[in-house]
Structures are given as C-alpha cells and as structure tokens.
Design an enzyme around this catalytic site. Structure first.
Site, PDB file in Angstrom:
ATOM      1  N   GLY A 222       0.840  -1.184   0.000  1.00 50.48           N
ATOM      2  CA  GLY A 222       0.000   0.000   0.000  1.00 50.48           C
ATOM      3  C   GLY A 222       0.879   1.239   0.000  1.00 50.48           C
TER       4      GLY A 222
ATOM      5  CD  GLN B 174       3.158   5.781   2.696  1.00 51.45           C
ATOM      6  OE1 GLN B 174       2.193   5.231   2.180  1.00 51.45           O
ATOM      7  NE2 GLN B 174       4.124   5.096   3.314  1.00 51.45           N
TER       8      GLN B 174
ATOM      9  CB  CYS C 280       4.829   2.338   7.528  1.00 56.02           C
ATOM     10  SG  CYS C 280       4.354   3.794   6.586  1.00 56.02           S
ATOM     11  CG  LEU C 281       6.593   1.176   1.571  1.00 56.93           C
ATOM     12  CD1 LEU C 281       6.146   1.487   0.144  1.00 56.93           C
ATOM     13  CD2 LEU C 281       7.687   0.125   1.574  1.00 56.93           C
TER      14      LEU C 281
ATOM     15  CG  HIS D 267      -0.935   1.374   7.334  1.00 63.35           C
ATOM     16  ND1 HIS D 267      -0.014   0.925   8.259  1.00 63.35           N
ATOM     17  CD2 HIS D 267      -0.252   2.198   6.488  1.00 63.35           C
ATOM     18  CE1 HIS D 267       1.165   1.474   7.984  1.00 63.35           C
ATOM     19  NE2 HIS D 267       1.053   2.244   6.910  1.00 63.35           N
ATOM     20  CD  GLU D 268      -1.206   2.382   2.699  1.00 67.03           C
ATOM     21  OE1 GLU D 268      -0.781   3.543   2.576  1.00 67.03           O
ATOM     22  OE2 GLU D 268      -0.479   1.423   3.034  1.00 67.03           O
TER      23      GLU D 268
ATOM     24  CG  HIS E 254      -0.017   6.962   5.377  1.00 70.60           C
ATOM     25  ND1 HIS E 254       1.078   7.434   6.045  1.00 70.60           N
ATOM     26  CD2 HIS E 254       0.208   5.638   5.179  1.00 70.60           C
ATOM     27  CE1 HIS E 254       1.934   6.436   6.251  1.00 70.60           C
ATOM     28  NE2 HIS E 254       1.436   5.335   5.737  1.00 70.60           N
TER      29      HIS E 254
HETATM   30 ZN    ZN Z   1       2.294   3.470   5.787  1.00 72.35          ZN
END
Ligand code: ZN
Length: 198
Positions: A50, A55, A112-113, A154-155, A158
């Site tokens: 995701g 991000q 998370c990235l 989660h996304e 963000h």
């Molecule tokens: Zn994330």
C-alpha cells in the site's frame, strides 16, 4: 539502447507532508490518473502492499493498494466488495473513506514504507465498511476484513497525518522509541526521503 530505470522516492517519518490532513481529489484528471499509475510503480519498486499520496510527497486523498489474497481469507469466503477489490489489484482509490468499524478488534504486526525497518503490533477494528472512487469514476463500497481491512485503514490514516507508530500501545511505543529516534536522525540527514536502488 536500454532505457534508464527511474528511481522512486518515498517520504519518511519526520517529513511534514506525512503529518498533514490531505486535501480531497476534486476530479480524476489525466494528471491524477498518471500520478496513481506512478504511485503503483513506486509501491511495487519498494515491495509495498500500500502507498498513500503523502508518502509520495503529495498531500491529496489518494491511495494505491496491492494486497495479496491469502488462502485463509479465500477459504473464509469473500464479500462482494472484497472480491471486486482483489480482482482489481493493484488498485488506486480516490477519496477513500472508512465509513464503519467493527467493535471487534485484532492485533497485527505492521510496517510502513515511511517508517523503514520498524515493525510493531497495532490494534485495529477487525472489519470495516469502506467507500472510495476508482480511476474510472465508479464508486466501490462495502465491507471487508483481514489484511485488506488493515491495509485500507493504515493507508487512509496517512491521509489524516497518522502513522501506525501513532497508534501503538505505550509498551510497544516504548520498545521502538530508540529505533524511531535513529530513523528521525537518519531521515534528517537525507531530507526524510528514501530512494529505490533498483
Ligand atoms: Zn504506511
């Protein structure tokens, strides 16, 4: 001649764009479509499941997801919404909204990235009701559980400036505090960006 491969970049914890409330996408223009496609390539380059626009450095309500369907989930039977989503992966979701949350919660390790190399358990509602627009303008809406529900929560977080590390129990927060401090120090040295080496 070989085409030079593009490098992809993801903003990491400490970058202000990750703390903002992202603005709704007005219309799905060709630019938005192009950006969504590039976000999918970026997610893929980092082996993520995701990625949210902040991000990627853009404060807009747009996410892309590519959640694998586990045998366990498939065996449970999919809701119409889940089937449609798994069918469409990788998929871009415009102005996504979690419209309902189950009382039942579950705990699962998240990463998370934007928070590289750090994983911690997060408690979240097990099932959600969700709504978003696809790039073709159609609306997807329905209920889901499992990893898909977790990833969508989660996304979508963000887009409200929330990282999974903001949702940890005090004990889990304590356990990663040192790693977080080092991540912020490293991040400040490279402008809170990580770049693919691919
Ligand atoms: Zn994330």
């Amino acid at each position: 001649m070989l085409k030079a491969r593009k490098k992809y970049e993801v903003r990491t914890a400490g970058d202000r764009v990750l703390n903002l409330t992202a603005a709704p996408v007005g219309a799905v223009t060709p630019e938005i479509r192009e950006m969504a496609e590039d976000m999918i390539r970026c997610m893929d380059a980092f082996d993520g499941i995701g990625l949210a626009a902040p991000q990627y450095g853009v404060s807009l309500r747009l996410i892309v997801v590519d959640v694998p369907l586990s045998e366990e989930e498939a065996a449970k039977g999919l809701t119409e919404f889940e089937a449609r989503m798994y069918d469409a992966m990788p998929v871009a979701l415009v102005n996504p909204e979690v419209t309902g949350r189950s009382d039942a919660v579950c705990e699962r390790e998240e990463g998370c990235l934007s928070v590289p190399q750090i994983w911690a358990p997060v408690v979240r509602p097990e099932r959600i009701a969700f709504r978003a627009q696809l790039l073709d303008g159609s609306v997807v809406e329905g209920e889901c559980g499992g990893l898909l529900a977790r990833c969508l929560q989660h996304e979508t977080d963000h887009l409200d400036g929330i990282l999974f590390t903001d949702r940890l129990s005090p004990a889990a927060g304590e356990r990663i505090a040192g790693q977080m401090r080092r991540l912020l120090e490293t991040g400040s040295r490279c402008n809170y960006r990580r770049v693919t080496r691919k």
